[in-house]
Write a protein that holds these residues in place. Structure first.
Motif, PDB file in Angstrom:
ATOM      1  N   LYS A 182      23.357  37.634 -41.158  1.00 43.47           N
ATOM      2  CA  LYS A 182      24.597  37.772 -40.385  1.00 43.47           C
ATOM      3  C   LYS A 182      24.608  36.834 -39.180  1.00 43.47           C
ATOM      4  CE  LYS A 182      26.474  42.280 -41.519  1.00 43.47           C
ATOM      5  NZ  LYS A 182      27.111  43.489 -40.954  1.00 43.47           N
ATOM      6  N   LYS A 183      23.438  36.685 -38.555  1.00 46.08           N
ATOM      7  CA  LYS A 183      23.351  35.784 -37.407  1.00 46.08           C
ATOM      8  C   LYS A 183      23.632  34.347 -37.836  1.00 46.08           C
ATOM      9  CE  LYS A 183      20.208  34.235 -33.767  1.00 46.08           C
ATOM     10  NZ  LYS A 183      18.846  34.359 -33.184  1.00 46.08           N
ATOM     11  N   ASP A 184      23.010  33.926 -38.947  1.00 47.89           N
ATOM     12  CA  ASP A 184      23.219  32.560 -39.436  1.00 47.89           C
ATOM     13  C   ASP A 184      24.659  32.347 -39.907  1.00 47.89           C
ATOM     14  OD1 ASP A 184      20.647  31.914 -38.849  1.00 47.89           O
ATOM     15  OD2 ASP A 184      19.884  32.043 -40.900  1.00 47.89           O
ATOM     16  N   LEU A 185      25.261  33.394 -40.481  1.00 50.80           N
ATOM     17  CA  LEU A 185      26.650  33.284 -40.921  1.00 50.80           C
ATOM     18  C   LEU A 185      27.567  33.031 -39.727  1.00 50.80           C
ATOM     19  CD1 LEU A 185      28.731  33.502 -43.226  1.00 50.80           C
ATOM     20  CD2 LEU A 185      28.794  35.977 -42.820  1.00 50.80           C
ATOM     21  N   LEU A 186      27.331  33.741 -38.637  1.00 48.72           N
ATOM     22  CA  LEU A 186      28.126  33.534 -37.429  1.00 48.72           C
ATOM     23  C   LEU A 186      27.893  32.150 -36.837  1.00 48.72           C
ATOM     24  CD1 LEU A 186      27.801  37.012 -35.651  1.00 48.72           C
ATOM     25  CD2 LEU A 186      29.832  36.043 -36.726  1.00 48.72           C
ATOM     26  N   CYS A 187      26.642  31.679 -36.899  1.00 53.89           N
ATOM     27  CA  CYS A 187      26.334  30.331 -36.403  1.00 53.89           C
ATOM     28  C   CYS A 187      27.070  29.276 -37.221  1.00 53.89           C
ATOM     29  CB  CYS A 187      24.827  30.081 -36.453  1.00 53.89           C
ATOM     30  SG  CYS A 187      23.882  30.986 -35.210  1.00 53.89           S
ATOM     31  N   GLU A 188      27.140  29.502 -38.539  1.00 55.73           N
ATOM     32  CA  GLU A 188      27.871  28.568 -39.405  1.00 55.73           C
ATOM     33  C   GLU A 188      29.349  28.549 -39.025  1.00 55.73           C
ATOM     34  OE1 GLU A 188      26.844  26.557 -42.000  1.00 55.73           O
ATOM     35  OE2 GLU A 188      24.790  26.991 -41.364  1.00 55.73           O
ATOM     36  N   LEU A 189      29.899  29.714 -38.708  1.00 58.21           N
ATOM     37  CA  LEU A 189      31.306  29.791 -38.301  1.00 58.21           C
ATOM     38  C   LEU A 189      31.529  29.039 -36.992  1.00 58.21           C
ATOM     39  CD1 LEU A 189      34.214  30.899 -38.358  1.00 58.21           C
ATOM     40  CD2 LEU A 189      33.330  33.011 -37.337  1.00 58.21           C
ATOM     41  N   VAL A 190      30.661  29.281 -36.019  1.00 64.42           N
ATOM     42  CA  VAL A 190      30.815  28.645 -34.708  1.00 64.42           C
ATOM     43  C   VAL A 190      30.683  27.127 -34.819  1.00 64.42           C
ATOM     44  CG1 VAL A 190      29.785  28.424 -32.416  1.00 64.42           C
ATOM     45  CG2 VAL A 190      30.041  30.685 -33.439  1.00 64.42           C
ATOM     46  N   ASN A 191      29.769  26.671 -35.675  1.00 64.46           N
ATOM     47  CA  ASN A 191      29.522  25.235 -35.791  1.00 64.46           C
ATOM     48  C   ASN A 191      30.486  24.523 -36.734  1.00 64.46           C
ATOM     49  OD1 ASN A 191      27.306  25.393 -34.055  1.00 64.46           O
ATOM     50  ND2 ASN A 191      25.912  25.903 -35.725  1.00 64.46           N
ATOM     51  N   SER A 192      31.302  25.294 -37.436  1.00 63.10           N
ATOM     52  CA  SER A 192      32.244  24.679 -38.369  1.00 63.10           C
ATOM     53  C   SER A 192      33.424  24.072 -37.617  1.00 63.10           C
ATOM     54  CB  SER A 192      32.744  25.711 -39.384  1.00 63.10           C
ATOM     55  OG  SER A 192      33.565  26.669 -38.745  1.00 63.10           O
ATOM     56  N   GLU A 193      34.178  23.250 -38.340  1.00 68.07           N
ATOM     57  CA  GLU A 193      35.316  22.567 -37.722  1.00 68.07           C
ATOM     58  C   GLU A 193      36.640  23.264 -38.028  1.00 68.07           C
ATOM     59  OE1 GLU A 193      35.135  18.570 -39.093  1.00 68.07           O
ATOM     60  OE2 GLU A 193      33.326  18.090 -37.937  1.00 68.07           O
ATOM     61  N   VAL A 194      36.577  24.422 -38.697  1.00 64.88           N
ATOM     62  CA  VAL A 194      37.815  25.131 -39.032  1.00 64.88           C
ATOM     63  C   VAL A 194      38.354  25.847 -37.805  1.00 64.88           C
ATOM     64  CG1 VAL A 194      37.160  25.425 -41.438  1.00 64.88           C
ATOM     65  CG2 VAL A 194      36.527  27.172 -39.766  1.00 64.88           C
ATOM     66  N   ASP A 195      39.635  26.164 -37.861  1.00 66.26           N
ATOM     67  CA  ASP A 195      40.279  26.733 -36.681  1.00 66.26           C
ATOM     68  C   ASP A 195      40.188  28.245 -36.585  1.00 66.26           C
ATOM     69  OD1 ASP A 195      41.838  27.120 -38.860  1.00 66.26           O
ATOM     70  OD2 ASP A 195      43.710  26.366 -37.999  1.00 66.26           O
ATOM     71  N   ASP A 196      39.875  28.937 -37.692  1.00 67.29           N
ATOM     72  CA  ASP A 196      39.715  30.390 -37.610  1.00 67.29           C
ATOM     73  C   ASP A 196      38.787  30.876 -38.712  1.00 67.29           C
ATOM     74  OD1 ASP A 196      41.161  30.883 -40.039  1.00 67.29           O
ATOM     75  OD2 ASP A 196      43.036  30.699 -38.914  1.00 67.29           O
ATOM     76  N   SER A 197      38.407  32.142 -38.627  1.00 66.06           N
ATOM     77  CA  SER A 197      37.418  32.710 -39.545  1.00 66.06           C
ATOM     78  C   SER A 197      37.934  32.791 -40.979  1.00 66.06           C
ATOM     79  CB  SER A 197      36.989  34.098 -39.066  1.00 66.06           C
ATOM     80  OG  SER A 197      38.098  34.977 -38.998  1.00 66.06           O
ATOM     81  N   ASN A 198      39.227  33.044 -41.147  1.00 71.31           N
ATOM     82  CA  ASN A 198      39.782  33.151 -42.505  1.00 71.31           C
ATOM     83  C   ASN A 198      39.666  31.829 -43.262  1.00 71.31           C
ATOM     84  OD1 ASN A 198      40.539  35.876 -42.342  1.00 71.31           O
ATOM     85  ND2 ASN A 198      42.457  35.359 -41.305  1.00 71.31           N
ATOM     86  N   ASN A 199      39.946  30.737 -42.587  1.00 72.45           N
ATOM     87  CA  ASN A 199      39.809  29.428 -43.224  1.00 72.45           C
ATOM     88  C   ASN A 199      38.345  29.107 -43.502  1.00 72.45           C
ATOM     89  OD1 ASN A 199      42.554  28.833 -43.297  1.00 72.45           O
ATOM     90  ND2 ASN A 199      42.557  27.994 -41.222  1.00 72.45           N
ATOM     91  N   PHE A 200      37.484  29.547 -42.616  1.00 66.91           N
ATOM     92  CA  PHE A 200      36.049  29.330 -42.840  1.00 66.91           C
ATOM     93  C   PHE A 200      35.587  30.051 -44.106  1.00 66.91           C
ATOM     94  CE2 PHE A 200      31.795  31.187 -42.415  1.00 66.91           C
ATOM     95  CZ  PHE A 200      31.027  30.030 -42.347  1.00 66.91           C
ATOM     96  N   LEU A 201      36.022  31.308 -44.274  1.00 67.95           N
ATOM     97  CA  LEU A 201      35.603  32.090 -45.434  1.00 67.95           C
ATOM     98  C   LEU A 201      36.151  31.527 -46.740  1.00 67.95           C
ATOM     99  CD1 LEU A 201      35.846  35.743 -44.075  1.00 67.95           C
ATOM    100  CD2 LEU A 201      33.789  34.386 -44.465  1.00 67.95           C
ATOM    101  N   LYS A 202      37.305  30.870 -46.675  1.00 69.49           N
ATOM    102  CA  LYS A 202      37.852  30.252 -47.877  1.00 69.49           C
ATOM    103  C   LYS A 202      36.956  29.119 -48.369  1.00 69.49           C
ATOM    104  CE  LYS A 202      42.718  31.328 -46.879  1.00 69.49           C
ATOM    105  NZ  LYS A 202      44.048  30.764 -46.516  1.00 69.49           N
TER     106      LYS A 202
END
Length: 224
Positions: A186-206
């Motif tokens: 879960k920690k790494d998943l959140l880090c991936e979200l923070v470091n991604s270039e997407v604008d929100d979590s829904n787009n990240f999960l897609k």
């Protein structure tokens, strides 16, 4: 039933003595479910906000299996059970031991295949590298997916069941190993979200797929 533990311990000691097993030859394995696209269900709200923005939680689930020996000197590759029979993402790169079932749950057939084709070869290789005799005992809970006690063709690799309703007390994998694996994931998943270039979590999960999840899960298990 904690009252069954002393009898099991005596039986286990008898098996260890009869088989002349060292601690490096005694293993434990257990499975756990993982909602691999689900973020933590709690968040912090700024003092000027009345509520946090909500999002629908994904319920995509896999099962993963962790296995290691008593000393922790040998951790086997993590195994994953998903719904898809032949994920296209795994065709070019075999990153994880992957199995499939209708509900992404462990089954007797999958576990038997894992024991024969994965557990025994990995343990044998470890024992050859460390000059250990080729024998091992795998301790398991009595979940129905584990079927009947298994024995290799050579008779040197066996499974043994823990007493019922005692796994939370004496199952080694339940003493933080699996919990920490999920925590790191879960920690790494959140880090991936923070470091991604997407604008929100829904787009990240897609964009986040099963291959990505397995890579995070392997990394998390390696940190335990």
């Amino acid at each position: 039933r904690p009252d069954l533990v002393p009898d099991f311990q005596n039986k286990l000691y008898d098996v260890i003595e009869a088989e002349n097993l060292f601690d490096d030859q005694i293993y434990n394995a257990d499975e756990s479910g993982l909602f691999w696209k689900m973020f933590p269900d709690k968040t912090l709200v700024h003092c000027k906000e009345k509520s946090a923005p909500g999002t629908k939680m994904s319920k995509e689930r896999i099962t993963f299996l962790c296995c290691a020996n008593k000393t922790g000197s040998h951790k086997l590759n993590i195994a994953v059970v998903g719904k898809s029979k032949n994920p296209r993402l795994f065709k070019k790169q075999h990153i994880v031991e992957y199995y499939s079932s209708k509900n992404a749950w462990m089954t007797t057939n999958i576990f038997t295949e894992w024991f024969i084709k994965s557990f025994i070869p990995q343990v044998k290789n470890y024992q050859i590298e460390n000059n250990l005799s080729k024998k091992a005992l795998l301790l398991l809970d009595n979940a129905t997916c584990h079927g009947e006690p298994l024995v290799s063709e050579c008779g040197q690799y066996k499974t043994m069941f823990l007493p019922p309703n005692c796994t939370s007390i004496i199952q080694p994998m339940d003493q933080n190993a699996i919990r920490l694996t999920k925590l790191y994931y879960k920690k790494d998943l959140l880090c991936e979200l923070v470091n991604s270039e997407v604008d929100d979590s829904n787009n990240f999960l897609k964009q986040f797929n099963l291959k990505d999840a397995c890579e995070l899960l392997i990394r998390s298990w390696n940190r335990v």
